[in-house]
Each structure stands twice: as C-alpha cells, then as structure tokens.
Design an enzyme around this catalytic site. Sequence first.
Site, short mmCIF file in Angstrom:
data_model
loop_
_atom_site.label_atom_id
_atom_site.label_comp_id
_atom_site.label_asym_id
_atom_site.label_seq_id
_atom_site.Cartn_x
_atom_site.Cartn_y
_atom_site.Cartn_z
N ALA A 101 -39.27 -23.82 -48.53
CA ALA A 101 -40.32 -24.77 -48.10
C ALA A 101 -39.96 -25.92 -47.26
CB ALA A 101 -40.81 -25.41 -49.35
N ILE A 126 -23.62 -17.75 -43.21
CA ILE A 126 -22.47 -18.22 -42.48
C ILE A 126 -21.38 -18.52 -43.57
CG2 ILE A 126 -21.71 -19.62 -40.93
CD1 ILE A 126 -24.25 -17.92 -39.88
N SER A 156 -33.19 -22.46 -41.45
CA SER A 156 -32.62 -21.46 -42.20
C SER A 156 -33.53 -19.96 -41.85
CB SER A 156 -32.26 -21.62 -43.71
OG SER A 156 -31.97 -20.69 -44.16
N TYR A 182 -36.02 -24.85 -50.99
CA TYR A 182 -35.23 -24.55 -49.92
C TYR A 182 -36.08 -24.08 -48.94
CZ TYR A 182 -30.99 -23.58 -47.00
OH TYR A 182 -29.89 -23.65 -45.91
N LYS A 203 -37.03 -25.70 -45.29
CA LYS A 203 -36.70 -25.14 -44.01
C LYS A 203 -37.78 -24.71 -43.12
CE LYS A 203 -32.16 -25.86 -44.80
NZ LYS A 203 -31.64 -26.74 -43.73
N ASN A 225 -28.08 -31.81 -39.87
CA ASN A 225 -27.46 -30.79 -40.27
C ASN A 225 -27.27 -30.71 -41.78
OD1 ASN A 225 -25.41 -28.37 -40.42
ND2 ASN A 225 -24.28 -30.15 -41.09
P1 NAI Z 1 -21.98 -27.41 -46.76
O1 NAI Z 1 -22.57 -27.63 -47.99
O2 NAI Z 1 -20.66 -26.84 -46.42
O3 NAI Z 1 -21.99 -28.83 -45.79
C1 NAI Z 1 -23.07 -29.61 -46.07
C2 NAI Z 1 -22.68 -31.22 -45.81
O4 NAI Z 1 -23.72 -32.03 -46.09
C3 NAI Z 1 -21.61 -31.64 -46.99
O5 NAI Z 1 -20.47 -32.30 -46.13
C4 NAI Z 1 -22.31 -32.49 -47.57
O6 NAI Z 1 -21.46 -33.62 -48.28
C5 NAI Z 1 -23.42 -33.15 -46.80
N1 NAI Z 1 -24.55 -33.60 -47.44
C6 NAI Z 1 -25.23 -33.25 -48.50
N2 NAI Z 1 -26.09 -33.94 -48.68
C7 NAI Z 1 -26.15 -35.10 -48.27
C8 NAI Z 1 -27.04 -36.17 -47.83
N3 NAI Z 1 -28.03 -36.43 -49.04
N4 NAI Z 1 -26.44 -37.04 -47.10
C9 NAI Z 1 -25.55 -36.83 -46.25
N5 NAI Z 1 -24.88 -35.67 -46.14
C10 NAI Z 1 -25.14 -34.95 -46.99
O7 NAI Z 1 -23.30 -26.73 -45.98
P2 NAI Z 1 -23.22 -25.77 -44.62
O8 NAI Z 1 -23.09 -24.42 -44.90
O9 NAI Z 1 -22.24 -26.39 -43.73
O10 NAI Z 1 -24.85 -26.22 -44.11
C11 NAI Z 1 -25.09 -27.05 -43.15
C12 NAI Z 1 -26.54 -26.62 -42.94
O11 NAI Z 1 -26.78 -25.52 -42.56
C13 NAI Z 1 -27.58 -27.19 -44.14
O12 NAI Z 1 -28.53 -27.53 -43.71
C14 NAI Z 1 -27.76 -25.65 -44.67
O13 NAI Z 1 -29.06 -25.52 -45.22
C15 NAI Z 1 -27.80 -24.90 -43.25
N6 NAI Z 1 -27.61 -23.32 -43.35
C16 NAI Z 1 -26.54 -22.86 -44.00
C17 NAI Z 1 -26.44 -21.67 -43.97
C18 NAI Z 1 -25.02 -20.76 -44.49
O14 NAI Z 1 -25.02 -19.78 -44.62
N7 NAI Z 1 -23.91 -21.86 -44.74
C19 NAI Z 1 -27.40 -20.76 -43.56
C20 NAI Z 1 -28.59 -21.16 -43.39
C21 NAI Z 1 -28.71 -22.69 -43.15
#
Ligand code: NAI
Length: 253
Positions: free
Chosen positions: A165, A196, A151, A163, A167, A89
């Site tokens: 590429a 989200i 995504s 991003y 995903k 995630n």
């Molecule tokens: P967020 O930014 O709220 O949380 C992401 C978490 O990943 C954070 O706790 C961060 O510390 C951790 N993280 C980041 N880089 C890291 C690394 N190198 N190693 C370990 N942990 C790491 O993001 P969110 O919104 O919860 O997104 C979660 C996933 O869902 C991501 O892959 C994002 O691309 C995907 N996503 C989110 C969308 C949205 O609208 N929020 C839409 C589509 C996909």
Amino acid sequence: MQMKGAVIAITGGARGLGLAMAQHLGQQGARLALLDLERDTLDQAVNTLLDQGIDATAYELDIADETAVSETFAALVADMGPLKGLINNAGITRDGLLVKVKDGKVEKGLSLEQWRQVIDVNLTGVFLCAQEAACRMVEAGEGGVIVNISSISRAGNMGQSNYSAAKAGVASMTVTWAKELARHGIRVGAVAPGFIETEMTAAIRPDVLEKVTRGIPLGKLGQPEDIAQSVAYIFANDYFSGRVIECDGGLRV
Ligand code: NAI
C-alpha cells in the site's frame, strides 16, 4: 541535470541502495547529504565516501518525525547550499499475512502496529521529506529533481499489505508531484526495484529467496548499483517526469 556540485539529499543513505546511489552520483560530482536513523552506520558511510574523494555530510534523522524533517532540511541547506535533488529512499518492512489460520483457529495476522510502522516511514516519511525539499527548491528558484523509491510490490505482494500500500502510494504521489511541481522547474520520478541484494533482502528466509530468484527471468538478484544507475538516469534526462522505472530483471508481479 548537471551533477557537478549539485547538493543531493538521500534518505536511508547510510547503507544498501542509498549508499550505492551516493557513490554513483558522487562519482559524477554531486555533493551528498545522507539522512538516516543510524548514527554509526551513517558515519561509516560518510567516511567511505570521503575516502573515495566524494563530498558527503551525515544528518541523523527519523523521516517520520515532521519537526525533525523540517529542522534537518533547514540545517542542510544552511550547511551545504541550495538543494538540487532529493532521493526518497529510506524504507522498512514489517511483513505479515492479513489473516492466519493456526490449528483450525482464525487469527489476525498483520498487527495495527506493523501497519502503522511501515506507513509512517514508507509513505508519510516520503511525503514529509518531499514537501520540505520542494519548499526549499521553490524558494531557491532553481528547479530540482525528486526521485522516490517504490517497489514492484506496489502491485500487491503476499504478506505485504502495509508495504504494498505504501509503495503504491509512493508511485501515485510521484505522478501528482510531477504535475504540481513542473511549473517550478522540478521533475519527479520513481524507481521500482525488484529483488536487490541488500540487508533488506538478506532478512528473507533463504529457501524463500531461492524460490524468488528462480522466478526472476534474468536468474539472479539485482545489485545496488543497478538501481543507482536507474536513479542517475532520472537525474540526467531533463524530459523524464511523473513516471516509474521498473528495474527488476524482468520479474514484474
Ligand atoms: P536497507 O534496509 O538496506 O536500508 C534502508 C536504510 O533506511 C537503512 O540505512 C535504515 O537505517 C534507513 N531507515 C529506515 N527507517 C528510517 C527512518 N525512519 N528514517 C531514516 N532512515 C531510515 O534497505 P534497502 O534494501 O537499501 O532499501 C532501500 C529502499 O529500496 C527502501 O525504500 C526499500 O523499500 C526499497 N526497495 C528495496 C528492495 C530490495 O530488494 N532491497 C526492493 C524494492 C524496493
């Protein structure tokens, strides 16, 4: 898959979608390993889960660091027992247009550094964690489930060369691994969320976010719990593999 007592690792589990997934699966009896960069946020998340009667352990990890990934998966199996699930995630954004034109001058937009940062975490990190988790699952010989978070941007989105590429790569690795790992009783699926409400979307300029929201057929951003439900469906359905669930309020690009 039976959730009661199942050990499930969630990368980026300290907040946002990852934490919502931990809560949802934890309520079904799963035991969670939260893997994240940020120690303080991780500790808060684990305390929140423990207060709700959910078994959770924190592991500080940068998923783009191969050695650290190997060590962390070894430690979590030693601490918690055989791994039954992984949710890939964790993800980041570093947006920028390919080309910028400023005062008639053509400039490079997205930098190589921004490109590499996103590919390292959102593509390579997913590969490293899945490979390590799959090795542990095959060794244990009890099968398992891997869920990757892609995504809707995987279809291509302005300002997100890196991003999109990554995903798209995540979606195609899902199909590849489902084919490769089925013989070991491991299913692999993915969820492609739309917009989200998390800290990731809170970083989008308010006027841009408002415009995006107006374009969503359901007229609102999704909630982390909506994505947690899609992930839980993949765990629950023993005939689901190699496919991507889109959960986006009808918005697909
Ligand atoms: P967020 O930014 O709220 O949380 C992401 C978490 O990943 C954070 O706790 C961060 O510390 C951790 N993280 C980041 N880089 C890291 C690394 N190198 N190693 C370990 N942990 C790491 O993001 P969110 O919104 O919860 O997104 C979660 C996933 O869902 C991501 O892959 C994002 O691309 C995907 N996503 C989110 C969308 C949205 O609208 N929020 C839409 C589509 C996909």
